[in-house]
Design a protein around this motif. Structure first.
Motif, mmCIF file in Angstrom:
data_model
loop_
_atom_site.group_PDB
_atom_site.id
_atom_site.type_symbol
_atom_site.label_atom_id
_atom_site.label_comp_id
_atom_site.label_asym_id
_atom_site.label_seq_id
_atom_site.Cartn_x
_atom_site.Cartn_y
_atom_site.Cartn_z
ATOM 1 N N THR A 1 6.229 -70.087 16.561
ATOM 2 C CA THR A 1 6.017 -69.600 16.614
ATOM 3 C C THR A 1 5.620 -68.463 17.487
ATOM 4 O OG1 THR A 1 3.634 -69.656 17.447
ATOM 5 C CG2 THR A 1 4.166 -70.098 15.097
ATOM 6 N N GLU A 2 5.590 -66.681 18.245
ATOM 7 C CA GLU A 2 4.924 -66.341 18.959
ATOM 8 C C GLU A 2 4.506 -66.611 19.855
ATOM 9 O OE1 GLU A 2 5.036 -64.962 16.020
ATOM 10 O OE2 GLU A 2 6.783 -63.928 15.721
ATOM 11 N N ASP A 3 3.517 -67.324 19.666
ATOM 12 C CA ASP A 3 2.143 -67.804 20.047
ATOM 13 C C ASP A 3 3.083 -69.429 21.346
ATOM 14 O OD1 ASP A 3 0.345 -66.136 20.121
ATOM 15 O OD2 ASP A 3 -0.757 -67.463 18.668
ATOM 16 N N SER A 4 3.655 -70.201 20.898
ATOM 17 C CA SER A 4 4.113 -71.217 21.197
ATOM 18 C C SER A 4 5.697 -71.005 22.139
ATOM 19 C CB SER A 4 4.611 -72.642 20.309
ATOM 20 O OG SER A 4 6.064 -71.729 19.533
ATOM 21 N N GLU A 5 5.519 -69.850 22.035
ATOM 22 C CA GLU A 5 6.861 -69.518 22.809
ATOM 23 C C GLU A 5 6.274 -68.341 23.606
ATOM 24 O OE1 GLU A 5 11.114 -69.040 22.635
ATOM 25 O OE2 GLU A 5 10.220 -71.274 21.849
ATOM 26 N N LYS A 6 4.847 -68.950 23.975
ATOM 27 C CA LYS A 6 4.352 -68.422 25.722
ATOM 28 C C LYS A 6 4.014 -69.648 26.130
ATOM 29 C CE LYS A 6 2.343 -64.475 23.225
ATOM 30 N NZ LYS A 6 1.005 -63.351 22.690
ATOM 31 N N GLY A 7 3.908 -70.324 25.563
ATOM 32 C CA GLY A 7 4.180 -71.841 26.730
ATOM 33 C C GLY A 7 2.550 -73.056 26.073
ATOM 34 N N LEU A 8 2.047 -73.312 27.064
ATOM 35 C CA LEU A 8 0.636 -74.337 26.383
ATOM 36 C C LEU A 8 -0.306 -73.172 25.590
ATOM 37 C CD1 LEU A 8 1.004 -77.286 29.119
ATOM 38 C CD2 LEU A 8 1.927 -77.632 26.377
ATOM 39 N N PRO A 9 -1.138 -73.541 24.757
ATOM 40 C CA PRO A 9 -2.565 -72.764 24.385
ATOM 41 C C PRO A 9 -3.532 -73.329 24.977
ATOM 42 C CG PRO A 9 -1.489 -74.459 22.980
ATOM 43 C CD PRO A 9 -0.956 -74.564 24.126
ATOM 44 N N PRO A 10 -4.208 -72.329 25.392
ATOM 45 C CA PRO A 10 -5.699 -72.835 25.949
ATOM 46 C C PRO A 10 -6.018 -73.937 25.811
ATOM 47 C CG PRO A 10 -5.987 -70.846 24.727
ATOM 48 C CD PRO A 10 -4.521 -71.438 23.868
ATOM 49 N N GLN A 11 -6.433 -74.818 27.087
ATOM 50 C CA GLN A 11 -6.719 -76.192 27.150
ATOM 51 C C GLN A 11 -7.883 -76.578 26.272
ATOM 52 O OE1 GLN A 11 -4.592 -78.099 29.787
ATOM 53 N NE2 GLN A 11 -5.569 -79.863 27.917
ATOM 54 N N GLU A 12 -8.643 -76.204 25.440
ATOM 55 C CA GLU A 12 -9.583 -76.865 24.819
ATOM 56 C C GLU A 12 -9.216 -76.956 23.093
ATOM 57 O OE1 GLU A 12 -13.508 -74.915 22.630
ATOM 58 O OE2 GLU A 12 -13.787 -74.663 24.613
ATOM 59 N N TRP A 13 -8.358 -75.759 22.976
ATOM 60 C CA TRP A 13 -7.347 -76.278 21.992
ATOM 61 C C TRP A 13 -6.561 -77.079 21.947
ATOM 62 C CZ3 TRP A 13 -2.688 -75.581 19.816
ATOM 63 C CH2 TRP A 13 -3.025 -75.801 18.892
ATOM 64 N N MET A 14 -5.983 -76.726 23.196
ATOM 65 C CA MET A 14 -4.450 -77.694 23.402
ATOM 66 C C MET A 14 -5.317 -80.086 22.972
ATOM 67 S SD MET A 14 -1.693 -78.380 23.384
ATOM 68 C CE MET A 14 -0.161 -78.881 24.154
ATOM 69 N N ASP A 15 -6.412 -79.800 23.678
ATOM 70 C CA ASP A 15 -7.037 -81.120 23.717
ATOM 71 C C ASP A 15 -7.587 -81.512 21.997
ATOM 72 O OD1 ASP A 15 -7.159 -81.184 26.076
ATOM 73 O OD2 ASP A 15 -9.013 -80.917 27.030
ATOM 74 N N ALA A 16 -8.369 -80.280 21.375
ATOM 75 C CA ALA A 16 -8.464 -81.229 19.634
ATOM 76 C C ALA A 16 -7.448 -80.871 19.268
ATOM 77 C CB ALA A 16 -9.454 -79.309 19.408
ATOM 78 N N MET A 17 -6.301 -79.855 19.077
ATOM 79 C CA MET A 17 -4.884 -80.723 18.422
ATOM 80 C C MET A 17 -4.178 -81.540 18.786
ATOM 81 S SD MET A 17 -1.258 -79.989 17.956
ATOM 82 C CE MET A 17 -0.530 -79.244 19.629
ATOM 83 N N MET A 18 -4.546 -82.360 19.866
ATOM 84 C CA MET A 18 -3.559 -83.592 20.360
ATOM 85 C C MET A 18 -4.366 -84.596 19.980
ATOM 86 S SD MET A 18 -0.906 -83.002 21.947
ATOM 87 C CE MET A 18 -0.353 -84.135 22.611
ATOM 88 N N ALA A 19 -5.719 -84.437 19.243
ATOM 89 C CA ALA A 19 -6.241 -85.471 19.088
ATOM 90 C C ALA A 19 -6.194 -85.882 17.715
ATOM 91 C CB ALA A 19 -7.760 -85.148 19.599
ATOM 92 N N ALA A 20 -6.147 -85.059 17.290
ATOM 93 C CA ALA A 20 -5.902 -84.509 15.756
ATOM 94 C C ALA A 20 -4.265 -84.857 15.510
ATOM 95 C CB ALA A 20 -6.242 -83.361 15.018
#
Length: 124
Positions: free
Chosen positions: A10-29
Motif C-alpha cells: 500500500t502507499e503506507d507500507s511503501e513509506k516504511g515501518l508503521p507506528p511502533q504501537e500498531w506494529m507490535d499489535a499486528m506482529m502479535a496477531a
C-alpha cells in the motif's frame, strides 16, 4: 497444492515501518495466525519485504540488461510480504486468508496464486 499468498503493498507500507504501537499489535496477531498455519501443517515459509525504495529491478531485452532502482510506481501492484502454503485446494487457501488479520493499517489486499506442479508441465 502449493500456493503463494501475496500481501499487496500500500502507499503506507511503501513509506516504511508503521507506528511502533500498531506494529507490535499486528506482529502479535500475525504471529498467532502463523502459529495456526504451522499447527495445521500448511505453512512452508513466510516473510515480509522492505519497501521498493530499497529494491532493484532488472529489465531484459534480448542480450541487454538494465538495472532500475526503486522506489517503483503503483504501490498496490507491488508485494509487501508473502507466505508459501501447502493446502489441499484453493478453497482451503481462501478460507485461511479470510481468517488472516489485516496486514496493513488501512484497506489492503491479499492475492493467492497456485504454483505450477510437475504434472502441470507435462513431458517438458
Amino acid at each position: 497444492m502449493r500456493v503463494m499468498v501475496l500481501v499487496k503493498a500500500t502507499e503506507d507500507s511503501e513509506k516504511g515501518l508503521p507506528p511502533q504501537e500498531w506494529m507490535d499489535a499486528m506482529m502479535a496477531a500475525m504471529g498467532r495466525f502463523n502459529d495456526e498455519l504451522r499447527e495445521a501443517g500448511i505453512l512452508v515459509m513466510a516473510d515480509g519485504l522492505k519497501p521498493s525504495a530499497q529494491g532493484k529491478r532488472v529489465a531484459f531485452d534480448g542480450p541487454h540488461r538494465t538495472v532500475i532502482d526503486g522506489p517503483f510506481p503503483h504501490p498496490r501492484e507491488l508485494v509487501a510480504g508473502f507466505w508459501l502454503w501447502d493446502v489441499k485446494d484453493m478453497e482451503e487457501a481462501v478460507a485461511w486468508v479470510r481468517r488472516c488479520p489485516n496486514p496493513m493499517m488501512g484497506p489492503s489486499e491479499i492475492e493467492i496464486r497456485p504454483l505450477y506442479e510437475r504434472a502441470d508441465l507435462g513431458a517438458a
